[in-house]
Write an enzyme that holds these catalytic residues in place. Structure first.
Site, PDB file in Angstrom:
ATOM      1  N   TYR A   1      73.642  64.660  44.410  1.00  0.00           N
ATOM      2  CA  TYR A   1      74.968  64.163  43.998  1.00  0.00           C
ATOM      3  C   TYR A   1      74.810  63.018  43.008  1.00  0.00           C
ATOM      4  O   TYR A   1      75.404  63.025  41.926  1.00  0.00           O
ATOM      5  CB  TYR A   1      75.745  63.730  45.246  1.00  0.00           C
ATOM      6  CG  TYR A   1      77.102  63.131  44.978  1.00  0.00           C
ATOM      7  CD1 TYR A   1      78.144  63.911  44.475  1.00  0.00           C
ATOM      8  CD2 TYR A   1      77.360  61.792  45.266  1.00  0.00           C
ATOM      9  CE1 TYR A   1      79.403  63.357  44.240  1.00  0.00           C
ATOM     10  CE2 TYR A   1      78.613  61.246  45.050  1.00  0.00           C
ATOM     11  CZ  TYR A   1      79.625  62.017  44.540  1.00  0.00           C
ATOM     12  OH  TYR A   1      80.863  61.466  44.323  1.00  0.00           O
TER      13      TYR A   1
ATOM     14  N   LYS B   1      75.952  63.287  39.096  1.00  0.00           N
ATOM     15  CA  LYS B   1      76.978  62.394  38.541  1.00  0.00           C
ATOM     16  C   LYS B   1      76.402  61.546  37.402  1.00  0.00           C
ATOM     17  O   LYS B   1      77.095  61.249  36.420  1.00  0.00           O
ATOM     18  CB  LYS B   1      77.535  61.491  39.652  1.00  0.00           C
ATOM     19  CG  LYS B   1      78.487  62.202  40.591  1.00  0.00           C
ATOM     20  CD  LYS B   1      79.701  62.681  39.812  1.00  0.00           C
ATOM     21  CE  LYS B   1      80.935  62.737  40.641  1.00  0.00           C
ATOM     22  NZ  LYS B   1      82.137  63.083  39.865  1.00  0.00           N
TER      23      LYS B   1
ATOM     24  N   ALA C   1      85.506  60.496  36.538  1.00  0.00           N
ATOM     25  CA  ALA C   1      85.249  59.817  37.818  1.00  0.00           C
ATOM     26  C   ALA C   1      83.773  59.920  38.155  1.00  0.00           C
ATOM     27  O   ALA C   1      83.213  61.008  38.248  1.00  0.00           O
ATOM     28  CB  ALA C   1      86.080  60.467  38.920  1.00  0.00           C
TER      29      ALA C   1
ATOM     30  N   GLY D   1      92.780  66.866  45.369  1.00  0.00           N
ATOM     31  CA  GLY D   1      91.873  66.176  46.283  1.00  0.00           C
ATOM     32  C   GLY D   1      92.432  64.829  46.703  1.00  0.00           C
ATOM     33  O   GLY D   1      93.583  64.481  46.396  1.00  0.00           O
ATOM     34  N   PHE D   2      91.599  64.082  47.373  1.00  0.00           N
ATOM     35  CA  PHE D   2      92.031  62.791  47.925  1.00  0.00           C
ATOM     36  C   PHE D   2      92.492  61.829  46.821  1.00  0.00           C
ATOM     37  O   PHE D   2      93.680  61.508  46.704  1.00  0.00           O
ATOM     38  CB  PHE D   2      90.868  62.219  48.765  1.00  0.00           C
ATOM     39  CG  PHE D   2      90.943  60.762  49.043  1.00  0.00           C
ATOM     40  CD1 PHE D   2      92.106  60.183  49.547  1.00  0.00           C
ATOM     41  CD2 PHE D   2      89.834  59.937  48.804  1.00  0.00           C
ATOM     42  CE1 PHE D   2      92.174  58.823  49.802  1.00  0.00           C
ATOM     43  CE2 PHE D   2      89.895  58.582  49.062  1.00  0.00           C
ATOM     44  CZ  PHE D   2      91.054  58.023  49.549  1.00  0.00           C
ATOM     45  N   ILE D   3      91.577  61.393  45.972  1.00  0.00           N
ATOM     46  CA  ILE D   3      91.948  60.410  44.940  1.00  0.00           C
ATOM     47  C   ILE D   3      92.865  61.060  43.906  1.00  0.00           C
ATOM     48  O   ILE D   3      93.876  60.473  43.492  1.00  0.00           O
ATOM     49  CB  ILE D   3      90.688  59.829  44.254  1.00  0.00           C
ATOM     50  CG1 ILE D   3      89.783  59.151  45.302  1.00  0.00           C
ATOM     51  CG2 ILE D   3      91.076  58.828  43.174  1.00  0.00           C
ATOM     52  CD1 ILE D   3      88.466  58.614  44.746  1.00  0.00           C
TER      53      ILE D   3
ATOM     54  N   ASP E   1      92.743  72.677  39.878  1.00  0.00           N
ATOM     55  CA  ASP E   1      91.947  72.505  41.097  1.00  0.00           C
ATOM     56  C   ASP E   1      91.750  73.863  41.757  1.00  0.00           C
ATOM     57  O   ASP E   1      92.635  74.723  41.711  1.00  0.00           O
ATOM     58  CB  ASP E   1      92.693  71.545  42.047  1.00  0.00           C
ATOM     59  CG  ASP E   1      91.762  70.919  43.085  1.00  0.00           C
ATOM     60  OD1 ASP E   1      91.046  71.664  43.762  1.00  0.00           O
ATOM     61  OD2 ASP E   1      91.782  69.690  43.231  1.00  0.00           O
TER      62      ASP E   1
ATOM     63  N   LEU F   1      88.376  64.513  37.777  1.00  0.00           N
ATOM     64  CA  LEU F   1      87.982  64.097  39.130  1.00  0.00           C
ATOM     65  C   LEU F   1      87.382  65.219  39.957  1.00  0.00           C
ATOM     66  O   LEU F   1      86.850  64.966  41.035  1.00  0.00           O
ATOM     67  CB  LEU F   1      89.197  63.517  39.887  1.00  0.00           C
ATOM     68  CG  LEU F   1      89.550  62.062  39.559  1.00  0.00           C
ATOM     69  CD1 LEU F   1      90.364  61.974  38.280  1.00  0.00           C
ATOM     70  CD2 LEU F   1      90.313  61.415  40.691  1.00  0.00           C
TER      71      LEU F   1
END
Ligand SMILES: NC(=O)c1ccc[n+]([C@@H]2O[C@H](COP(=O)([O-])OP(=O)(O)OC[C@H]3O[C@@H](n4cnc5c(N)ncnc54)[C@H](O)[C@@H]3O)[C@@H](O)[C@H]2O)c1
Length: 326
Positions: A148, A152, A116, A11-13, A32, A75
């Site tokens: 979300y 989290k 994360a 992913g992005f991060i 992933d 993450l």
């Protein structure tokens, strides 16, 4: 040299984190459901292995989180307003069940974990800046928007409980509006960059007066890595965010200026487009004294510089510009 698992490492991060860890010589396993980004061919990297798998699938995850693993960066998650409005059940499953699986396997493998999390856990608490102990202020459960945040927060509760009750070595990092190369175009910076570089007007949600503290991805990675390597971070959580409070209209203005875009803006009325399930947050500002004191960390990349780097990267990566708008 450590053996490290990065869930969500495509992913992005996660992909930036993998680059950083592999560059430091660690042995990295990326877990992933997605393939790696085209500009990060993991298969060509000697010390990186990509395993395609779902964090909900315990047996596949157990084949990766083995007793020789030292550290896990967790993450993988269902992230983004578009997803929690469209797939609230998947958001809950991946973020809660997936995290529970990672934590249980980490404990069994005696591995350390960095989880994360997000500024979204504070919800719409109007009393900014938010310190790590600030209250969570949420809307009602009929608004999918809070799935979300809640998922989290539950992931955080599980992490802290595993640390306290079972001695798991674990740390939570709460990111604030991270942006930079490879981000999906579902967020204001990435979306505006893709739009202006492909000849579309940037899209401003409502008045654009809502503010955020945009955090360049390299700064987020630095905070994350420090959270893993600092003994003072065990059992703790940290806000990882910039101090530069910026309105959405200002960030769009900067993207336009840096990219040299001269057209106008489009505006989107979120009440009409998404209905009452969408509830925006007026100001989102972190208090970062704890990260500064315990980790010696603070953001180093100013917003203009980060946007410039993101635009330069996007110009070098037409595959990203060709992607659909999320
Ligand atoms: N980007 C931000 O500004 C931001 C802010 C706060 C928190 N976070 C958190 O940081 C983490 C990374 O976010 P990101 O922005 O890189 O998001 P992202 O969507 O780019 O990356 C998430 C990755 O998780 C993978 N994934 C999703 N479901 C999975 C599953 N069931 N099993 C295995 N992998 C799965 C996806 O394929 C993706 O590669 C997430 O935990 C997110 O909640 C991000």
């Amino acid at each position: 040299m450590l053996k490290i698992v990065v869930t969500g490492g495509c992913g992005f991060i996660g992909s930036h984190l993998v680059e950083r860890l592999a560059g430091a010589g660690h042995k990295v396993v990326v877990y992933d459901t997605s393939p790696p980004p085209p500009d990060l061919p993991l298969d060509g990297m000697d010390n990186v292995r990509h395993v395609r798998g779902d964090v909900i699938d315990t047996s596949s995850l157990a084949a990766v989180i083995t007793p020789d693993v030292d550290l896990i960066y967790h993450l993988s998650a269902m992230v983004g307003v578009d997803r929690y409005l469209r797939q609230p059940l998947d958001v809950i499953d991946v973020n809660v069940l997936g995290t529970r699986n990672v934590l249980r396997l980490a404990l069994a493998a005696d591995a350390q974990v960095v989880v994360a999390s997000t500024s979204e856990v504070y919800g719409k608490n109007p009393q900014v800046p938010w310190s790590e102990d600030s209250d969570r202020v949420l809307g009602g459960t009929s608004a999918d928007r809070w799935t979300y945040s809640t998922s989290k927060a539950l992931a955080e509760h599980m992490t802290f409980a595993m640390a306290r009750e079972h001695g798991l070595q674990a740390t939570v990092v709460r990111y604030f509006n991270v942006y930079g190369p490879r981000q999906r175009s579902a967020y204001v910076v990435s979306r505006s960059v893709r739009r202006v570089l492909t000849g579309h007007a940037p899209e401003m949600y409502d008045s654009g007066a809502q503010t955020r503290c945009f955090t360049y991805v390299d700064d987020a990675i630095e905070g994350t890595v420090r959270a893993a390597s600092s003994p003072a971070a065990q059992g703790e959580c940290f806000n990882i965010g910039s101090h530069q409070e910026t309105s959405v209209s200002e960030v769009i203005r900067l993207v336009r200026k840096i990219a040299g875009f001269t057209g106008g803006n489009d505006t989107l009325d979120t009440g009409v487009a998404f209905g009452a399930v969408y509830q925006d947050i007026e100001r989102r500002i972190p208090e970062t004294t704890k990260a500064r004191t315990a980790l010696g960390w603070q953001c180093a990349v100013p917003l203009e510089e980060g946007i410039t780097r993101t635009i330069e990267w996007a110009r070098r990566n037409p595959w990203w510009l060709r992607g659909p708008f999320d």
